[in-house]
Motif scaffolding. Structure first.
Motif, mmCIF file in Angstrom:
data_model
loop_
_atom_site.group_PDB
_atom_site.id
_atom_site.type_symbol
_atom_site.label_atom_id
_atom_site.label_comp_id
_atom_site.label_asym_id
_atom_site.label_seq_id
_atom_site.Cartn_x
_atom_site.Cartn_y
_atom_site.Cartn_z
ATOM 1 N N ASP A 193 7.360 3.574 -10.645
ATOM 2 C CA ASP A 193 5.841 3.943 -10.659
ATOM 3 C C ASP A 193 5.322 2.886 -9.415
ATOM 4 O OD1 ASP A 193 3.155 4.089 -10.727
ATOM 5 O OD2 ASP A 193 3.382 5.380 -12.625
ATOM 6 N N VAL A 194 4.986 3.098 -8.253
ATOM 7 C CA VAL A 194 4.487 2.194 -7.231
ATOM 8 C C VAL A 194 3.078 1.708 -7.749
ATOM 9 C CG1 VAL A 194 3.772 2.053 -5.138
ATOM 10 C CG2 VAL A 194 5.735 3.725 -5.432
ATOM 11 N N ARG A 195 2.232 2.396 -8.427
ATOM 12 C CA ARG A 195 0.941 2.069 -8.765
ATOM 13 C C ARG A 195 1.339 0.620 -9.922
ATOM 14 N NH1 ARG A 195 -1.547 6.259 -10.007
ATOM 15 N NH2 ARG A 195 -2.986 6.443 -8.252
ATOM 16 N N GLU A 196 2.031 1.162 -10.768
ATOM 17 C CA GLU A 196 2.505 -0.012 -11.982
ATOM 18 C C GLU A 196 3.001 -1.147 -11.436
ATOM 19 O OE1 GLU A 196 4.737 1.821 -15.039
ATOM 20 O OE2 GLU A 196 3.113 3.128 -15.826
ATOM 21 N N LEU A 197 3.916 -0.885 -10.451
ATOM 22 C CA LEU A 197 4.872 -2.040 -9.714
ATOM 23 C C LEU A 197 3.704 -3.025 -9.146
ATOM 24 C CD1 LEU A 197 7.419 -3.164 -8.470
ATOM 25 C CD2 LEU A 197 7.063 -1.936 -6.587
ATOM 26 N N PHE A 198 2.467 -2.737 -8.522
ATOM 27 C CA PHE A 198 1.696 -3.590 -7.906
ATOM 28 C C PHE A 198 0.387 -3.870 -8.821
ATOM 29 C CE2 PHE A 198 3.510 -1.629 -4.118
ATOM 30 C CZ PHE A 198 4.379 -2.465 -3.862
ATOM 31 N N GLU A 199 0.365 -3.448 -10.079
ATOM 32 C CA GLU A 199 -0.723 -3.852 -11.172
ATOM 33 C C GLU A 199 -0.945 -5.202 -11.134
ATOM 34 O OE1 GLU A 199 -1.519 0.224 -13.745
ATOM 35 O OE2 GLU A 199 -0.414 -1.494 -14.444
ATOM 36 N N ASP A 200 -2.000 -5.661 -11.267
ATOM 37 C CA ASP A 200 -2.225 -7.132 -11.648
ATOM 38 C C ASP A 200 -1.773 -8.289 -10.511
ATOM 39 O OD1 ASP A 200 -3.326 -6.010 -14.254
ATOM 40 O OD2 ASP A 200 -1.346 -6.117 -14.999
ATOM 41 N N LEU A 201 -1.565 -7.838 -9.298
ATOM 42 C CA LEU A 201 -1.171 -8.737 -8.475
ATOM 43 C C LEU A 201 -2.231 -9.662 -7.869
ATOM 44 C CD1 LEU A 201 1.828 -7.109 -6.532
ATOM 45 C CD2 LEU A 201 2.032 -8.522 -8.363
#
Length: 202
Positions: A193-201
């Motif tokens: 999941d691309v959105r989850e991958l970049f969460e909280d970066l």
């Protein structure tokens, strides 16, 4: 060159003086990570940044739990992947890379030194200091060596691109962004999941 750029510049030691093999590589006493690409030496600019490491950990962790107790194994850098062209003798191997993440399904390719032969999946996570020449050359050797899938992730732009090997050539996907679910064609059950991958970066 602007002030501060020199610190992040990737240098290629020794490359003006010849072509080097894995046998040479084993004799070097170098603190920094280096890779050989077709006999030329590439030296990492610096330790990976925070975003790079967070993204790497998320992907590697997901793959680890997916592949636990299965034939496939996942590895994170530093981990030597030797890509022989014709012979597996150390002196005949001129490409030794350390992908950020790789998955190997054929355990006969694994030994104490790392992996010899093409992994099924390679994931490279880009950093601001990445050398464009290195990126291009890795694309070529991954394609030539038969790496089935090559994922390129850009944390700063929050994008993901997948190259899939078909009849010896890489076919690029569209550029995946937030909201997309990316599935591997060679690692069953691996969905990202691309959105989850970049969460909280940030």
């Amino acid at each position: 060159m602007k002030q501060g750029e020199a610190k992040n510049e990737i240098r290629e030691p020794f490359t003006d003086y010849g072509t080097y093999s894995y046998a040479d590589y084993l004799t070097w006493q170098i603190d920094e990570m280096v890779e050989l690409i077709k006999g030329k030496v590439f030296k990492a600019a610096a330790a990976p940044g925070r975003k790079h490491q967070e993204v790497s950990l998320k992907i590697a962790s997901q793959l680890y739990y997916l592949l636990k107790n299965k034939t496939c194994k996942v590895f994170e850098a530093p981990f030597d992947v030797r890509l022989p062209a014709h012979s597996e003798k150390n002196e005949d191997i001129f490409t030794v890379v350390q992908p950020d993440i790789c998955v190997v399904s054929d355990r006969t390719k694994l030994d104490e030194a790392g992996c010899i032969g093409a992994p099924d999946l390679i994931v490279e996570i880009l950093s601001p200091g990445n050398n464009p020449k290195e990126i291009y050359n890795k694309f070529i050797v991954y394609e030539e060596s038969g790496v089935k899938e090559y994922w390129v992730i850009h944390p700063s732009e929050q994008t993901l691109l997948v190259y899939t090997l078909r009849q010896g050539e890489y076919i690029p996907s569209r550029l995946f962004t937030g909201g997309d679910i990316v599935s591997s064609s060679c690692i069953a059950g691996f969905h990202l999941d691309v959105r989850e991958l970049f969460e909280d970066l940030d």
